[in-house]
Design an enzyme around this catalytic site. Sequence first.
Site, PDB file in Angstrom:
ATOM      1  CG  HIS A 155     -14.214  36.403  -3.711  1.00 40.25           C
ATOM      2  ND1 HIS A 155     -13.843  35.673  -2.691  1.00 40.25           N
ATOM      3  CD2 HIS A 155     -14.124  35.668  -4.831  1.00 40.25           C
ATOM      4  CE1 HIS A 155     -13.259  35.387  -2.835  1.00 40.25           C
ATOM      5  NE2 HIS A 155     -12.260  35.118  -4.108  1.00 40.25           N
ATOM      6  CB  SER A 276     -46.488  38.983  -0.864  1.00 38.44           C
ATOM      7  OG  SER A 276     -47.140  39.276   0.185  1.00 38.44           O
ATOM      8  CE  LYS A 282     -41.716  39.226  -1.583  1.00 36.95           C
ATOM      9  NZ  LYS A 282     -42.060  39.280   0.224  1.00 36.95           N
ATOM     10  CD  GLN A 321     -37.051   2.307  21.593  1.00 41.41           C
ATOM     11  OE1 GLN A 321     -36.976   0.887  22.055  1.00 41.41           O
ATOM     12  NE2 GLN A 321     -37.569   2.805  22.246  1.00 41.41           N
TER      13      GLN A 321
END
Length: 466
Positions: A155, A276, A282, A321
Amino acid sequence: MNYLHNRFQKEADKMAQDYAASIPFDQRLYRQDIKGSTAHARMLAKQGIITESDAETIIEGLTLIQEEIEQGKFQFKPELEDIHMNIEARLFERIGDVAGKLHTARSRNDQIALDLRLFTKEEIAKTIGELKTLQSSLVELAEANKDVIMPGYTHLQQAQPVLLAHHLLAYFEMFQRDKERFHDCLKRTDVLPLGSGALAGVSYPIDREFVARELGFSKVSTNSLDAVSDRDFIIEYEASAAITMMHLSRLAEEIILWSSAEFGFIEIGEGYTTGSSIMPQKKNPDIAELARGKTGRVYGHLMAILTTMKALPLAYNRDMQEDKEGLFDTVDTLHSTLRVFAEMVKTIKVNVKRVRDAIKKDYILATDLADYLVRKGVPFREAHSVITKLSEYAIASDKSFHELSLSEYHNFSPLFTEDVYVITLESSVAARNVIGGTSLQQVEAALTRAREILRQAQNDKVCHFE
Ligand code: ARG
């Protein structure tokens, strides 16, 4: 008025012609088409259906056409509809009327089925090879981080400690099953349809076994109606591809999560991320994201071919096709994803400290504490409930299990003694020493097995194309 009517009629005809043409995409099958025609011509001559010298002229013509195509000199014409007619028309131009003998005892219906099977067989072999390469990259990464302990999740909640190598080898298993699925798909693809004619078989004394041998098929189809209208092998390839993409997408998802600031478990090589323009901190995991995204189109192709086929009466129908573009895109997407992943995985650096530190408090050892009580005679369910209360207390008092005093432990069960402090992440992992478990001993055995599988697979040719 008449003139205008004619012009519009012609434009409409042209539109219908373009609509029906498959040459923009089925030109990709030129090699298979020529290979099939060459084997067919040889067989026709061997059976005395055409003369040896006609067969030679035809085969020479086909060879020259193949060269023209490969040198980019061949002009594909939409008015000639498909790859079969484009090649045949060119054969007439090059060798004259004898070209008309090639299509004896054959129809475009068994011809296209043949081309597609030859194509799919080759792609299966490539796919299996690429899966092996990706598996090798995973084994190397697992090997290099063999004793790194990470939180195992259920989880997406920290559940029990596991070895990072164990986690990575889970993907080895998925890709192993994928390889088996493609091997299995190969069995049903490896059947020669040629000789089925348009639908009923042909009225000439052909030798289908000979053609099968020439083209490397291990079986000959046994029902002509089925052979020209069966596209199961394409569906199976696409279904197997969809499953493989699903596995790749799960791996992609973990790579994305693990390389986030929150996890920080791994760093992906620069070539596989982008910066970025406005947020310099980033490193976007674009390749993994794209793989996750491309999974959608592969699923889509599978759904499309299933839907195209679902209500077709026997035998060939032009609807079929529509099988090609989805197959080609599936093959291309799967190949490129597998190849780029094999390389990207090699660039992954594991941040061992971050992985370890992710296990903030040792609550992840709760199961081991329950097992501890079980070994002292407490039924598991009861032990579980004791540890639930103990965990609630530890969390509320912001202490790890190791920081609890023995008397605090005794508030929950008198059976706790000093040896409770011997329970660690290492002991937890080591305790899971069952087949398939995460103990180092088991993981080392799994690594040996994985390497052995890859070593054996090296000598194991998937089919003669490989
Ligand atoms: N272009 C066709 C296809 O891809 C080849 C078979 C055509 N057969 C026919 N009878 N029109 O399915």
